[in-house]
Design an enzyme around this catalytic site. Structure first.
Site, PDB file in Angstrom:
ATOM      1  N   GLU A 325       0.803  -1.227   0.000  1.00  0.00           N
ATOM      2  CA  GLU A 325       0.000   0.000   0.000  1.00  0.00           C
ATOM      3  C   GLU A 325       0.833   1.273   0.000  1.00  0.00           C
ATOM      4  OE1 GLU A 325      -3.089  -0.549   2.994  1.00  0.00           O
ATOM      5  OE2 GLU A 325      -3.418  -2.588   2.274  1.00  0.00           O
ATOM      6  N   ASN A 372       2.206  -4.122  -3.647  1.00  0.00           N
ATOM      7  CA  ASN A 372       0.850  -4.634  -3.454  1.00  0.00           C
ATOM      8  C   ASN A 372      -0.056  -3.459  -3.104  1.00  0.00           C
ATOM      9  OD1 ASN A 372      -0.853  -6.961  -3.069  1.00  0.00           O
ATOM     10  ND2 ASN A 372      -0.744  -6.624  -0.847  1.00  0.00           N
ATOM     11  N   HIS A 408     -10.079  -6.296  -2.793  1.00  0.00           N
ATOM     12  CA  HIS A 408     -11.136  -6.299  -1.766  1.00  0.00           C
ATOM     13  C   HIS A 408     -12.397  -5.751  -2.449  1.00  0.00           C
ATOM     14  CE1 HIS A 408      -8.563  -7.667   1.398  1.00  0.00           C
ATOM     15  NE2 HIS A 408      -7.677  -6.732   1.105  1.00  0.00           N
ATOM     16  N   GLU A 441      -5.425 -10.526  -2.444  1.00  0.00           N
ATOM     17  CA  GLU A 441      -6.199 -10.503  -1.184  1.00  0.00           C
ATOM     18  C   GLU A 441      -7.691 -10.557  -1.472  1.00  0.00           C
ATOM     19  OE1 GLU A 441      -5.058  -7.293   1.417  1.00  0.00           O
ATOM     20  OE2 GLU A 441      -2.937  -7.473   0.928  1.00  0.00           O
ATOM     21  N   ASP A 443     -11.458 -10.876  -1.595  1.00  0.00           N
ATOM     22  CA  ASP A 443     -12.712 -11.186  -0.914  1.00  0.00           C
ATOM     23  C   ASP A 443     -13.776 -10.291  -1.520  1.00  0.00           C
ATOM     24  OD1 ASP A 443     -12.001  -8.785   0.415  1.00  0.00           O
ATOM     25  OD2 ASP A 443     -11.467  -9.815   2.276  1.00  0.00           O
TER      26      ASP A 443
HETATM   27  O1  9MR Z   1      -6.520  -9.199   7.604  1.00  0.00           O
HETATM   28  C1  9MR Z   1      -5.590  -8.402   8.301  1.00  0.00           C
HETATM   29  C2  9MR Z   1      -6.129  -8.034   9.675  1.00  0.00           C
HETATM   30  O2  9MR Z   1      -6.250  -9.190  10.468  1.00  0.00           O
HETATM   31  C3  9MR Z   1      -5.210  -7.029  10.337  1.00  0.00           C
HETATM   32  O3  9MR Z   1      -5.784  -6.579  11.540  1.00  0.00           O
HETATM   33  C4  9MR Z   1      -4.976  -5.851   9.401  1.00  0.00           C
HETATM   34  C5  9MR Z   1      -3.996  -4.848   9.978  1.00  0.00           C
HETATM   35  O4  9MR Z   1      -2.712  -5.344   9.999  1.00  0.00           O
HETATM   36  O5  9MR Z   1      -4.458  -6.311   8.167  1.00  0.00           O
HETATM   37  C6  9MR Z   1      -5.335  -7.146   7.497  1.00  0.00           C
HETATM   38  O6  9MR Z   1      -4.804  -7.499   6.236  1.00  0.00           O
HETATM   39  C7  9MR Z   1      -4.590  -6.404   5.360  1.00  0.00           C
HETATM   40  C8  9MR Z   1      -3.379  -6.708   4.524  1.00  0.00           C
HETATM   41  O7  9MR Z   1      -2.285  -6.987   5.353  1.00  0.00           O
HETATM   42  C9  9MR Z   1      -3.058  -5.564   3.588  1.00  0.00           C
HETATM   43  N1  9MR Z   1      -4.196  -5.184   2.793  1.00  0.00           N
HETATM   44  C10 9MR Z   1      -5.445  -4.983   3.506  1.00  0.00           C
HETATM   45  C11 9MR Z   1      -5.743  -6.197   4.378  1.00  0.00           C
HETATM   46  C12 9MR Z   1      -7.090  -6.047   5.034  1.00  0.00           C
HETATM   47  O8  9MR Z   1      -7.072  -4.950   5.894  1.00  0.00           O
END
Ligand code: 9MR
Length: 530
Positions: A325, A372, A408, A441, A443
């Site tokens: 990000e 990413n 997402h 990722e 969903d």
């Molecule tokens: O799914 C992840 C969640 O459990 C964590 O709390 C969050 C913060 O670290 O990150 C989520 O995964 C993220 C991913 O690492 C990067 N892209 C967005 C994802 C969803 O927030």
């Protein structure tokens, strides 16, 4: 004791080797379902062709209902011999599969070009080919060794025949472009519902790796989890366990326990591994990094972090999300250059992204290195900014191999569910730069979608099919990773407690989303075989 003939012994031995000792009845049941839905596809297309010619809707409806009733009965009968329940749980319910197929037949017929008579001819030509394309799945259930060549033969001969024999009513014009593809899409829907093969096997055949993000403690505590990982998943990502916070909580102090557990799961699979993520300015970044007082201090942390984390598993991790990000988050105020305003950007400048990539390359020359990002699956200013960043990285010689489209869907942007062609065009835009692309990722949230639960789940199934289809149409798209597998563990539940964003429900039952993915993979496998 009655002596068994050598023929019986040979057949039993062969069936054992092909199917594995424990799932023989399930395999036989799966083969039967595939054969049944193959016949149903032929029948439904013939009924549709007749209807196109005579316009007799009540007659069509009666015949469709009869076909679907037969399918449902045959489905139930097929399941009777399988006490394990595996065949029932791994395919869609018979009535659902039937109504999905009949709708797909009607849509396919309606989308064909040409005069009504020509379309009726095309639809009836598709009837026998549809049957054969679907039946080719049976070979994979029975005999893994010869299945690929059998399918290739079936698919290429049906493509040739379809193209060589345009219906007379089409006045000798060639079969319209897209007809064979429409046939594969239709056959894919039928196979997706009927087969008992998993996403892992179908993905392999379609040429893409299906992955999932996992939390190792959730896998350890839930006996169903490892079974699904073995059957459906070919690649693992640590949902959180490899992030900076968990692995490197204090300067120079590492804790790899949870991350090692993910690697152990991948070894047991075996599964490919995506490393997620080395540098993420926004979240799970310890206070000591966020409050680094100088460029040198921060650079020291970064160098140590990248080298130690990558070095831990010495080449075992196939891909790394080196920077996650890098763009300003959609819910934050925009920044002057569109990049996330984080400590790396503030102290090291925008060059921190290239710097991290160089460090990663030095630590593991074999790993594929990714940036990413979210919300870049659709065209617009955000995708343009990301594209410009990627171009800058490449032209400055940064070692970038791939781009991760987080996907997402329905969340970023809120309530938007892109069509397959839109996602495909986005993937191609980046692939044309010579990069690999993956959906990293995936969903599909339903939190912003109105309607009854069944209708929303069906809609979600189609969206999963669209998204996966987009990847299968782009040769540089090498994988699709789901951000979890079962709804009950989804990160989205902490924001929307009733959300159902993933292909398995809370009790690990397969949802339309699962069958939608399988439909896209099966269609791609057919396309590839031809
Ligand atoms: O799914 C992840 C969640 O459990 C964590 O709390 C969050 C913060 O670290 O990150 C989520 O995964 C993220 C991913 O690492 C990067 N892209 C967005 C994802 C969803 O927030």
């Amino acid at each position: 004791m009655k002596r068994l003939s050598p023929f019986v012994l040979l057949t039993v031995a062969f069936a054992f080797t092909a199917a594995g000792a424990t799932d023989l009845p399930a395999t036989a049941c799966g083969v039967r379902k595939v054969a049944t839905i193959a016949s149903a596809c032929g029948e439904l297309l013939r009924v549709e062709a007749r209807y196109l010619s005579d316009g007799d809707a009540p007659r069509r409806d009666t015949r469709v209902a009869r076909t679907l009733a037969r399918l449902d009965t045959a489905w139930d009968k097929a399941e009777v011999a399988d006490a394990s329940g595996m065949c029932a749980s791994r395919s869609a319910a018979g009535d659902v599969a039937g109504s999905r197929l009949s709708e797909a037949v009607a849509t396919t017929a309606a989308a064909l070009p040409g005069s009504v008579a020509c379309r009726a001819g095309l639809v009836s030509a598709l009837a026998s080919h549809c049957r054969r394309a679907i039946r080719s799945e049976g070979a994979f259930l029975r005999d893994r060794d010869r299945a690929a060549s059998e399918r290739a033969r079936a698919v290429s001969s049906l493509r040739d025949r379809l193209e060589a024999e345009p219906p007379a009513a089409c006045a000798g014009a060639p079969i319209p472009e897209g007809t064979v593809d429409a046939l594969f899409r239709l056959a894919g829907i039928a196979i997706g519902d009927a087969t008992i093969r998993g996403l892992r096997a179908l993905g392999h055949e379609a040429g893409i790796v299906i992955g999932a993000a996992v939390e190792p403690h959730e896998v350890a505590a839930d006996p169903s989890y490892p079974l699904v990982l073995a059957h459906d998943v070919a690649s693992l990502t640590a949902e959180n366990a490899m992030k900076w916070g968990p692995v490197h909580p204090q300067p120079g102090a590492y804790d790899f326990a949870a991350a090692d557990a993910v690697v152990a799961l991948a070894d047991a699979g075996p599964h490919r591994l995506r490393g997620h993520t080395l540098v993420w300015g926004a979240l799970q970044l310890p206070a000591y990094v966020q409050s680094a007082a100088s460029t040198d201090e921060l650079r020291g942390y970064l160098l140590d972090h990248v080298a130690t984390t990558i070095g831990r598993w010495g080449g075992r991790i196939a891909q790394w999300d080196v920077v996650n990000e890098p763009l300003a988050a959609v819910h934050e105020p925009p920044t002057s250059d569109g990049l996330d305003d984080n400590v790396f950007r503030r102290l090291l400048g925008p060059g921190y992204i290239a710097e991290a990539l160089h460090l990663a390359r030095a630590a593991d020359p074999g790993a594929r290195l990714y940036v990413n990002e979210n919300g870049v699956e659709i065209p617009g200013p955000r995708q343009d900014r990301f594209f410009a960043l990627v171009q800058e990285l490449l032209s400055s010689g940064a070692p970038l191999d791939g781009v991760g489209f987080q996907s997402h869907v329905g969340l970023i942007p809120i309530g938007l569910y892109p069509e397959s062609a839109t996602i495909e065009a986005s993937l191609r835009r980046f692939a044309d730069l010579g990069l690999e692309v993956e959906l990293t990722e995936l969903d599909v949230t339903l939190a912003f979608r109105a309607g009854t639960v069944p209708s929303r789940l069906e809609f979600q199934g189609e969206e999963y099919r669209n998204v996966v289809e987009a990847c299968t149409r782009v040769p540089a798209c090498t994988g699709v990773t789901l951000w979890g597998l079962s709804d009950r563990y989804s990160w989205l539940r902490s924001f929307f407690p009733n959300d159902r964003p993933l292909p398995f429900d809370d009790a690990w039952q397969r949802k339309p989303a699962y069958f939608g993915m399988r439909a896209a993979l099966a269609a791609a496998a057919l396309r590839k075989a031809g």
